[in-house]
Structure formats: structure tokens, C-alpha cells
Motif scaffolding. Structure first.
Motif, short mmCIF file in Angstrom:
data_model
loop_
_atom_site.label_atom_id
_atom_site.label_comp_id
_atom_site.label_asym_id
_atom_site.label_seq_id
_atom_site.Cartn_x
_atom_site.Cartn_y
_atom_site.Cartn_z
N ARG A 108 0.82 -1.21 0.00
CA ARG A 108 0.00 0.00 0.00
C ARG A 108 0.86 1.26 0.00
O ARG A 108 0.46 2.30 -0.55
N LEU A 109 2.06 1.19 0.62
CA LEU A 109 2.98 2.33 0.54
C LEU A 109 3.46 2.52 -0.89
O LEU A 109 3.66 3.65 -1.35
N LEU A 110 3.64 1.41 -1.59
CA LEU A 110 3.94 1.49 -3.03
C LEU A 110 2.85 2.30 -3.74
O LEU A 110 3.16 3.14 -4.60
N GLY A 111 1.59 2.08 -3.39
CA GLY A 111 0.50 2.83 -3.99
C GLY A 111 0.64 4.32 -3.75
O GLY A 111 0.40 5.13 -4.65
N VAL A 112 1.06 4.70 -2.54
CA VAL A 112 1.29 6.12 -2.23
C VAL A 112 2.36 6.70 -3.15
O VAL A 112 2.21 7.80 -3.70
N LEU A 113 3.44 5.96 -3.33
CA LEU A 113 4.55 6.44 -4.17
C LEU A 113 4.14 6.54 -5.64
O LEU A 113 4.54 7.48 -6.34
N LEU A 114 3.37 5.58 -6.10
CA LEU A 114 2.91 5.61 -7.50
C LEU A 114 2.00 6.81 -7.75
O LEU A 114 2.16 7.51 -8.76
N VAL A 115 1.08 7.06 -6.85
CA VAL A 115 0.18 8.20 -6.99
C VAL A 115 0.96 9.51 -6.89
O VAL A 115 0.72 10.46 -7.64
N LEU A 161 0.09 22.75 -9.32
CA LEU A 161 -0.09 22.21 -7.97
C LEU A 161 -1.54 21.84 -7.71
O LEU A 161 -1.82 20.76 -7.17
N TRP A 162 -2.47 22.70 -8.09
CA TRP A 162 -3.88 22.35 -7.89
C TRP A 162 -4.25 21.10 -8.68
O TRP A 162 -5.02 20.25 -8.19
N ALA A 163 -3.72 20.98 -9.88
CA ALA A 163 -3.99 19.78 -10.68
C ALA A 163 -3.38 18.55 -10.02
O ALA A 163 -3.96 17.46 -10.03
N ALA A 164 -2.19 18.70 -9.44
CA ALA A 164 -1.53 17.58 -8.76
C ALA A 164 -2.34 17.13 -7.55
O ALA A 164 -2.51 15.92 -7.32
N ILE A 165 -2.84 18.08 -6.77
CA ILE A 165 -3.65 17.74 -5.60
C ILE A 165 -4.94 17.05 -6.03
O ILE A 165 -5.36 16.05 -5.43
N ALA A 166 -5.57 17.58 -7.08
CA ALA A 166 -6.78 16.94 -7.60
C ALA A 166 -6.48 15.54 -8.12
O ALA A 166 -7.31 14.62 -7.97
N THR A 167 -5.31 15.35 -8.73
CA THR A 167 -4.91 14.03 -9.22
C THR A 167 -4.79 13.04 -8.07
O THR A 167 -5.25 11.90 -8.18
N VAL A 168 -4.15 13.46 -6.99
CA VAL A 168 -4.04 12.59 -5.81
C VAL A 168 -5.43 12.15 -5.36
O VAL A 168 -5.67 10.97 -5.07
N ALA A 169 -6.36 13.10 -5.31
CA ALA A 169 -7.72 12.79 -4.84
C ALA A 169 -8.41 11.79 -5.76
O ALA A 169 -8.95 10.78 -5.30
N LEU A 170 -8.39 12.05 -7.06
CA LEU A 170 -9.13 11.19 -7.99
C LEU A 170 -8.44 9.86 -8.26
O LEU A 170 -9.06 8.94 -8.78
#
Length: 496
Positions: free
Chosen positions: A93-100, A121-130
Motif C-alpha cells: 500500500r505504501l507502493l501505492g502512495v509512491l505511485l500516486v 499544484l492544484w492539478a496535482a492535488i486533484a490528481t491525488v484525490a481522484l
């Protein structure tokens, strides 16, 4: 996040450093995904990838002992984590964090080229969320692996026009396509656009050279995944599993065009509106690269005939950039002023995460463990009650094989639903041609001593009527339920 930093970002973001942005997206990704580190499984595909990775660690190339419908680098990534950290859900699951984080960080870098650091930056934050919320996205999907390499590859194409970086981009794109095959159209379209980009500047030599280097990088990665199969004399198995099987799967399981239409209509409307209102400058090279990549992904959806929720992971980073750029050019957002209470509103978005934090806290209080789910509780019951694990069949919660050091009874049973995908049997040399024959072989010849099913759920998809009717009748006649553990039923074969 301090008020000073927020104000700096909202105003222009020019003082942002790459390491600061990386840390921001990593921390957000970790916060959103952390409570899911302790869940047994989030998506059944992730469980299958873990089994395939474990098999590779034990010396079996993908498709030889177990089988699933994904290219080999997806399994290689899981195998690498298991090889280094052992059977660790936290490591996966930490791998998932790094991939995202990788996908989001390079979304930021592309946004910086296409517009500004603030937009990036806003796009990056939105990407993390989605890429982390809703449905099965808290797990590690093949799309996460794919986009973790695709986005830096796309960034290199946009930012640099050097021979070396173009080749490196090709290598990254090769890793991406060998993680998820349907990104191939986006990669193909980008290579064509690389040629066109130089050709329109009246430099066709550079166009041919750069596009050739780009495709050479891709082909090199593909060749490297073939190499171990070639050395073992089983290259046909690689060809069948990586290329032929996905095509057969697509042909057998298409959605109606009407189901695809809403996505295409909405996106067509968005692009027409942004062009008409001049909210996006389609003459800018970064915008053009993003548009080409999006068209490639959409074409893959069209060719594949279906759009599952996790498929959208391949679309979100590029599309979010264009959406946020367009919004920033609307008069309303140009006059937008940051208010402290907006932060509170943003913090309400990951509600799914808060609920999972509560769930693991409750689980710790009630069961004295953070780990939760039938993938843990069922194997624990089986071990404590000394039930058979050598001849066991998980028709649900098949991550239990990994926890128990067990194996699926046949290749086709690696993922339970694969038992019913007889259109794929020929591509992994399955001795039986039909799903009913495979099911009868497992139940009547192998005769599993222990079976795990999902309580009050069909064993297979509802459209698999014959298989469901057979398995329901067979279980009633030859098995008894010895325990109900959470939402799982454990069955034992009756002695005759």
C-alpha cells in the motif's frame, strides 16, 4: 499547510520548489490512503497481482504457474516489493502512495509548462484525490503503475526536445504499456505527434529521428519483458498472454455504445466550449501534447468497448490539467479570493478516508488489531481450527491464498472470475476449453476440502447463469457451512 504557504500558492505559486511540491502531494496521498494500508483487499485485481508477484518471487514467470490478464511489469512491480519486504500489506500500500505521488508530481511539472506552478499544484492535488478515492482506487491497480511512468514520460516529451530525453521518454512509455496495455493508443498517438511537431517546423529529419528514438525505447522495454520467455523457449506463451488474450477479452466483453456515449459527449462539449470561449490556448505545444494523450486514452476506451471506473485513472491527470487551466481563465475564478474557511471545505472531501480511520480504530478496539477484513479473519479461523489448506478454493477473498501460503487449484482459478472467461483459456494452454468443464474439473476431480465464498452473494457474475446454477447445487449437495466469518462462509467437503 500554513496560511502563508496557502496564500503564496493562491496568488502565483512562483516561490514553490519542486521538493516542496513533492512533499505536499506525498503527504496528501499518504493521509488519504493510510487507513487502507490495513485492509485485506480493496479490489480483487490487486489480490490477483499479489498472487502473481508471489509466484514470480518463488521462481515462476508470470503465466507459467498462475495466470492473469495483465502485462508482466504489473506483476514485476509487486514481485519486487514482495522480494524486498516479504508478505507486507503495508509495503504494497505504501507502493501505492509512491505511485500516486509520481503521477501527481509530474502532473504538476506538466502544469508548470502548460500554464503555471499554481495551476500545476492544484492539478496535482486533484490528481491525488481522484487516483485515491472512490471505489477500489485505494488499492494498487495496474493503472496506478502505468500512470506513474506515463506522466514523467509525457513530461519529458513536453519539456525537452533532446535526443536522450526522447529515448528516455520511450523507455518510460514502454514500462507504462507493459503495465497496462490499453495505454498503447495514447503512446502511439504521442509518437506520431512527436514527428509532426518537428515536421511542422520544417525539420523532418528531427521528426523522424525523435519519433524513431521514442519508439525504440518502447520496443526495448517490450523486448526485455519477452527475453526471459524466449530464453526458456516459451515465447508463444508471452505473445498469447500479453497480446492475443487482451484482444479476445475485449471482443467478448464490450459495453453497448450507449454506455460509452455520455463520457464522449461530455468531453466533446468541454473541448468545444473551451475552444469557443478561448479558455484553452490550443496553439501551445504542452496543451497539444495533453490533448493528443487524452484522445489516445479515449480511443482506447472506444476500441475496448468499455469504461470501468479504474480505467479513468489513465484519463484524470491530463484532463484535470486542462479543466483547471480552463477554470482559471473564467472571470469568476480570476476574481477568486482565498478565504480560510475554504480549507475546511477542502478537508471535507476525503470523507471516505475519515470513515476508514474510524473503522481501523474500531477494529483495533474490538479485535486488538488494525488489520481488518475477511482476508485476515478467514485464514485465521482456518488455521486455528486446523482446516485443510493444501486443497483449498477461494471463490471469494482470494487474497487468503497469500496469507495461508496456499495456491489456487488451477491457472484459471487465480482470479475467481477467470474461471468463467473461457475465451481466454486457449491463451494460457488450459487443458479444458469451456468454463463449465473447468468448474467441473475443480469441483469433481480436485474436490477441494475447504471452500470460501461470499455470504449471500452469487459466486460468479449474475450473467454467468449456468456456472452459478451448477456451483450452487454442487455446494448444497457436497459441502456444509462450518463457519460464517464476517461476510464469508467457510465450507467443508462432506465425507462420503
Amino acid at each position: 499547510m500554513s496560511n502563508t504557504l496557502i496564500n503564496s500558492i493562491v496568488k502565483n505559486g512562483t516561490n514553490l520548489k519542486d521538493r516542496t511540491v513533492f512533499l505536499i502531494v506525498f503527504c496528501i496521498s499518504l493521509f488519504i490512503r493510510l487507513p487502507f494500508f490495513f485492509r485485506d483487499y480493496i479490489d480483487r485485481d490487486e489480490s490477483t497481482f499479489i498472487l502473481m508477484g508471489q509466484s514470480w518471487v518463488e521462481g515462476h514467470l508470470p503465466y507459467t504457474e498462475l495466470w492473469d490478464l495483465k502485462p508482466p511489469i504489473t506483476f514485476l512491480v509487486f514481485a519486487a516489493v514482495i522480494y524486498v519486504f516479504g508478505k507486507s500489506f503495508i509495503a504494497i500500500r505504501l507502493l501505492g502512495v509512491l505511485l500516486v505521488t509520481s503521477a501527481a508530481f509530474f502532473t504538476y511539472k506538466i502544469g508548470q509548462e502548460a500554464h503555471s506552478k499554481k495551476i500545476g499544484l492544484w492539478a496535482a492535488i486533484a490528481t491525488v484525490a481522484l487516483l485515491s478515492m472512490f471505489g477500489s482506487l485505494q488499492g494498487v491497480m495496474s493503472e496506478h503503475i502505468c500512470m506513474a511512468f506515463f506522466m514523467p514520460g509525457l513530461y519529458l516529451l513536453i519539456k525537452y526536445k533532446k535526443w536522450g530525453t526522447t529515448f528516455l521518454s520511450g523507455l518510460l512509455m514502454g514500462i507504462a504499456v507493459m503495465s497496462k496495455m490499453n495505454i498503447a493508443y495514447a503512446i502511439l498517438f504521442l509518437g506520431i505527434f512527436v514527428f509532426y511537431y518537428h515536421y511542422r517546423n520544417r525539420n523532418w529529419v528531427k521528426g523522424i529521428g525523435h519519433s524513431s528514438l521514442y519508439y525504440m525505447g518502447i520496443l526495448l522495454i517490450i523486448a526485455l519483458t519477452l527475453l526471459p520467455y524466449y530464453l526458456q523457449g516459451i515465447k508463444d506463451l508471452w505473445v498469447s498472454s500479453v497480446f492475443k488474450a487482451p484482444m479476445a477479452y475485449i471482443d467478448a466483453r464490450r459495453y453497448s455504445v450507449l454506455k460509452l456515449a455520455p463520457t464522449f459527449v461530455i468531453l466533446a462539449g468541454f473541448f468545444f466550449y473551451t475552444w469557443k470561449k478561448k479558455l484553452l490556448n490550443f496553439k501551445l505545444a504542452p496543451i497539444q501534447f495533453l490533448l493528443v494523450a487524452i484522445l489516445g486514452v479515449l480511443f482506447a476506451f472506444y476500441k475496448g468497448g468499455r469504461i470501468n471506473g479504474h480505467y479513468l485513472i489513465q484519463l484524470h491527470p491530463m484532463l484535470l490539467l486542462l479543466v483547471i487551466i480552463a477554470l482559471s481563465n473564467l472571470q469568476y475564478f480570476k476574481k477568486f479570493k482565498w478565504k480560510p474557511y475554504f480549507l475546511f471545505i477542502l478537508l471535507l472531501i476525503p470523507m471516505e478516508t475519515y470513515l476508514e480511520y474510524f473503522n481501523i480504530a474500531q477494529n483495533k478496539y474490538e479485535r486488538d488489531t488494525f488489520y481488518n477484513g475477511e482476508g485476515f479473519s478467514v485464514p485465521k479461523y482456518i488455521q486455528e481450527n486446523h482446516l485443510d489448506t493444501k486443497n483449498i478454493l477461494f471463490l471469494g477473498y482470494h487474497i487468503g491464498y497469500w496469507v495461508l501460503d496456499a495456491k489456487p487449484p488451477t491457472k484459471a482459478a487465480t482470479h475467481p472470475s477467470n474461471i468463467c472467461r473461457d475465451e481466454l483459456f486457449a491463451f494460457h494452454d488450459n487443458p479444458r476449453a469451456l468454463s463449465m468443464d473447468e468448474l467441473r474439473y475443480i469441483m469433481e476431480t480436485l474436490q477441494p476440502k475447504t471452500i470460501v465464498t461470499r455470504k449471500n452473494r452469487r459466486v460468479f457474475d449474475k450473467k454467468e447463469e449456468a456456472e452459478n446454477s451448477y456451483i450452487d447445487a454442487y455446494l448444497v449437495k457436497h459441502y456444509k457451512v462450518v463457519a460464517t466469518v464476517e461476510k464469508a462462509e467457510i465450507l467443508q467437503r462432506l465425507e462420503r
